[in-house]
Scaffold this active site. Structure first.
Site, PDB file in Angstrom:
ATOM      1  N   ASN A 388       0.818  -1.206   0.000  1.00 41.18           N
ATOM      2  CA  ASN A 388       0.000   0.000   0.000  1.00 41.18           C
ATOM      3  C   ASN A 388       0.859   1.267   0.000  1.00 41.18           C
ATOM      4  O   ASN A 388       1.031   1.910  -1.032  1.00 41.18           O
ATOM      5  CB  ASN A 388      -0.951  -0.043   1.202  1.00 41.18           C
ATOM      6  CG  ASN A 388      -2.000   1.052   1.150  1.00 41.18           C
ATOM      7  OD1 ASN A 388      -1.879   2.003   0.392  1.00 41.18           O
ATOM      8  ND2 ASN A 388      -3.037   0.920   1.944  1.00 41.18           N
ATOM      9  N   ASP A 389       1.427   1.592   1.154  1.00 44.31           N
ATOM     10  CA  ASP A 389       2.169   2.854   1.244  1.00 44.31           C
ATOM     11  C   ASP A 389       3.331   2.934   0.262  1.00 44.31           C
ATOM     12  O   ASP A 389       3.648   4.015  -0.241  1.00 44.31           O
ATOM     13  CB  ASP A 389       2.703   3.046   2.671  1.00 44.31           C
ATOM     14  CG  ASP A 389       1.575   3.244   3.673  1.00 44.31           C
ATOM     15  OD1 ASP A 389       0.516   3.759   3.272  1.00 44.31           O
ATOM     16  OD2 ASP A 389       1.756   2.873   4.847  1.00 44.31           O
ATOM     17  N   VAL A 390       3.973   1.792  -0.030  1.00 46.36           N
ATOM     18  CA  VAL A 390       5.169   1.827  -0.880  1.00 46.36           C
ATOM     19  C   VAL A 390       4.851   2.041  -2.356  1.00 46.36           C
ATOM     20  O   VAL A 390       5.749   2.151  -3.175  1.00 46.36           O
ATOM     21  CB  VAL A 390       6.031   0.546  -0.723  1.00 46.36           C
ATOM     22  CG1 VAL A 390       6.524   0.405   0.696  1.00 46.36           C
ATOM     23  CG2 VAL A 390       5.273  -0.680  -1.175  1.00 46.36           C
TER      24      VAL A 390
END
Lengths: 462, 93
Positions: A388-390
Site C-alpha cells: 500500500n504505502d510503498v
C-alpha cells in the site's frame, strides 16, 4: 604457548566469519559463505573447550544440548513467513547471553579478588545495558510479530520521560559500578533498569516499523558481544561483535532511507499526526473502479510485460505459491514477468525475496526498486498484491503528507495497474492512496491468495 | 592500558571491515544476512563456556549454563535457518 594457539585459532575463526559474510554478496557463493561461518564458530568453540579454566563439562554439555535442540527446532519448524520473529528471538538470545556472561565475569572477578580495572567495569556496564535492552526489546518485537502483543503502537503519556529516566538510572548505576566494582548487585540493578527500558522502547513501535527495530536489535546484539569481548579481553568476540554491529547499522540506515524518515523519528516519533490536504472521500469517491478476475484475465491475454509488486499482505494471506503459479502460467504464454521489491516491503529487510524464493521463483526475476522503476513505463500490467504505502503516488505529489519524499515503486506509470486488496483501508501511514483512484487502476477486492487463484482459473478458462 | 589500546584498535578496524563487507550484500539476501550475522554474534558462547565450566560458585555456574543455552540457540538456530533459506535461492525455477 597455550594461549598463543588459542588466539591463533580465534584469528582463524575471525577470518572465516569475514569470508562467510563476504560470501553473502552473491546467491551463488552464499551457501558456502554460511558454511565457512559455521566452521569458524566450531573452531572457536572447540579451542575454548580446551581452556584450562574449564574443570567440568557436564554443565556445558547440558547447555549445549538444550540450546541445540531448541535452535534446531526453531530453524526447521519456523515457516518462511515467520522469519522476522525468528530473527528477533535469536537477536534476543544473543544479547541475553552477553549480559549473563559479563555478569558471571564480574561475580568471578569479585570472588577471586583480582584487580578490576576501568576497562573491565565500563565494558561490563555497557554489556549489561545493551544486552538487556536487546533481550527484552527482542522479546517484545517477537511478541508483536507473532501476534501475541498488539502490533499497534502502544503509547502512553510521558513515555519519553519514562524512557529517559530509565536510561538515566541505568547509566547512573553503571557509573557507580565503575567506582565500586566490588558490589555485584549494582550490575543487576543496571540490568533491571535496562530490561524495563528494552520493553518500553519497543512497545510504542508499530508493525510496519518493525524492519528498523529488528535491524537495530541485530546491531545491538553484536555490540553487546563486542562489549563482552572488552570484559574478557577476547579478540574474536570484539571482531565478530563489530561485524554484526556494522551490519545492523547499515541495514537500519537503509530501512530509514527507504521510508524517508530519520532513525529518531522511527523510534520516538511514531506515525500519527496526519494533516494531509486530501481526505479519503475526496480521493476515492466516484473514481475507484472495481474489477473482476475475469476482466483482469482478459486484460492479461494480450500483454508482453507484467510486474508483480508484493507487500506484507502477500505474506499474511500466504499467497506466494499462488503467485508462483500465476508467474509460470504467464511465462508459458510468452509474457515477461518480473517482481518489484521495495526495501521496506514486509516485516524485515529482504523478507519478500525469501518468500518468493521459497515459492521457487528464480532470483534473477526479483528486482530492486532502483532497477525496476525506470521499466514501469514499458510495463503493460503492474499487479500490486498486499502493498500500500510503498506504491502511493502521494509520496511524490503531496509535500504535506506523512510519507512525502519516501521513495516509492512507480507502479502508476504502468499502462494498467491491478491492485489486489481486501478493502480501501489505509496502510500503516494511515493515509488514502491515490493509486487506487487513478484512471489506469483496477481494484480486485478480496483475499490475496483467493484472488490470484481466481485469476489463474479465469486465465485457464479463457 | 596498552592492552586496551590494542583491543580498541582491533574493534575500530573490525567495524570498518564490517561496513565494507556488508555494504556489498545485495537486498536480495538481506534476510539471510541478518540471520547469518545473528549466528555470528552468538560467539559470546565461548565466554559462556568458560563461565559454565569453571565452577567458581553456584551463581557463576547457573549464569554460565543459561548463557550457554541462549548462545547455543542463537548459533545453531541462526546458522541452520540461514542455510535453509539460502538453499531456496535458485536461478531457474
Amino acid at each position: 604457548m597455550e594461549s598463543a594457539i588459542v588466539n591463533i585459532a580465534y584469528l582463524i575463526a575471525s577470518v572465516l566469519f569475514i569470508l562467510g559474510l563476504k560470501g553473502l554478496a552473491h546467491p551463488k557463493t552464499s551457501v558456502r559463505g554460511n558454511l565457512l561461518g559455521t566452521i569458524g564458530m566450531l573452531i572457536a568453540v572447540l579451542v575454548t573447550l580446551l581452556d584450562r579454566h574449564i574443570l567440568s563439562y557436564e554443565i556445558i554439555l547440558i547447555g549445549i544440548l538444550a540450546g541445540s535442540a531448541i535452535g534446531v527446532f526453531l530453524a526447521i519448524k519456523t515457516p518462511m513467513t515467520g522469519m522476522p520473529q525468528m530473527v528477533a528471538l535469536l537477536n534476543g538470545f544473543g544479547g541475553g547471553a552477553s549480559t549473563l556472561v559479563a555478569g558471571a565475569a564480574l561475580v568471578e572477578a569479585i570472588l577471586l579478588t583480582t584487580e578490576i580495572d576501568i576497562q573491565f567495569t565500563v565494558a561490563t556496564a555497557a554489556s549489561g545495558i545493551i544486552g538487556a535492552v536487546t533481550f527484552w526489546g527482542s522479546l517484545v518485537a517477537f511478541g508483536k510479530l507473532q501476534g501475541l502483543i498488539t502490533e499497534e503502537p502502544v503509547l502512553f503519556k510521558g513515555q519519553h520521560l519514562v524512557n529517559a529516566l530509565l536510561l538515566f538510572f541505568a547509566l547512573l548505576l553503571g557509573i557507580w559500578l565503575v567506582k565500586e566494582p566490588s558490589l555485584a548487585w549494582i550490575y543487576w540493578g543496571v540490568v533491571a533498569f535496562s530490561s524495563i527500558l528494552g520493553i518500553t522502547l519497543v512497545l510504542p513501535i508499530g508493525g510496519a516499523d518493525m524492519p528498523v527495530v529488528i535491524c537495530l536489535l541485530n546491531s545491538y546484539s553484536g555490540i553487546a558481544a563486542a562489549a563482552t569481548g572488552f570484559v574478557l579481553n577476547n579478540n574474536v568476540l570484539i571482531i565478530s561483535g563489530s561485524l554484526v554491529g556494522a551490519s545492523g547499522v547499515i541495514l537500519s540506515n537503509l530501512m530509514c532511507k527507504s521510508m524517508n524518515r530519520s532513525l529518531t523519528n522511527v523510534l520516538f516519533g511514531g506515525v500519527g499526526a496526519v494533516n494531509t490536504k486530501a481526505s479519503s472521500e475526496d480521493i476515492y469517491t466516484g473514481k475507484v473502479k472495481t474489477s473482476s478476475p475475469e476482466e483482469v484475465a482478459m486484460l492479461l491475454e494480450a500483454v508482453r510485460r507484467v510486474v508483480i509488486v508484493p507487500g506484507y499482505g502477500m505474506a499474511v494471506s500466504q499467497a506466494q505459491f499462488a503467485i508462483r503459479d500465476l508467474f509460470l502460467l504467464l511465462e508459458s504464454k510468452g509474457v515477461t514477468v518480473e517482481f518489484a521489491i521495495h526495501p521496506v516491503a514486509g516485516r524485515m529487510p529482504g523478507h519478500m525475496n525469501v518468500l518468493l524464493a521459497e515459492a521457487n521463483i528464480p532470483y534473477e526475476r526479483l528486482k530492486e526498486m532502483d532497477e525496476v522503476n525506470p521499466t514501469f513505463e514499458q510495463t503493460d500490467v503492474a499487479i500490486v498484491i498486499g502493498a500500500n504505502d510503498v506504491v502511493n503516488p502521494i509520496a511524490r505529489e503531496d509535500s504535506a503528507s506523512p510519507i512525502a519524499g519516501m521513495p516509492i515503486l512507480d507502479v502508476d506509470k504502468a499502462r494498467t495497474v491491478v491492485v489486489i486488496k481486501r478493502s480501501l483501508s489505509p496502510g500503516f501511514a494511515g493515509i488514502p492512496n491515490s493509486l487506487f483512484a487513478a484512471d489506469n487502476t483496477l481494484m480486485l477486492f478480496g483475499d490475496g491468495k483467493k484472488m490470484v487463484l481466481d485469476l489463474i482459473a479465469a486465465l485457464k478458462a479463457g | 592500558m596498552e592492552e586496551l589500546i590494542t583491543i580498541l584498535t582491533i574493534f575500530v578496524l573490525a567495524l570498518f571491515v564490517g561496513f565494507e563487507v556488508i555494504a556489498k550484500v545485495p537486498p536480495l539476501l538481506h534476510t539471510p544476512l541478518m540471520s547469518g550475522s545473528n549466528a555470528i554474534s552468538g560467539i559470546t558462547l565461548i565466554g559462556a563456556l568458560i563461565s559454565a565450566g569453571s565452577k567458581y560458585t553456584l551463581l557463576t555456574t547457573i549464569l554460565g549454563l543459561v548463557a550457554v543455552t541462549f548462545a547455543t540457540i542463537n548459533v545453531v538456530g541462526g546458522f541452520l535457518v540461514t542455510h535453509r533459506m539460502l538453499g531456496m535461492f535458485k536461478r531457474k525455477g
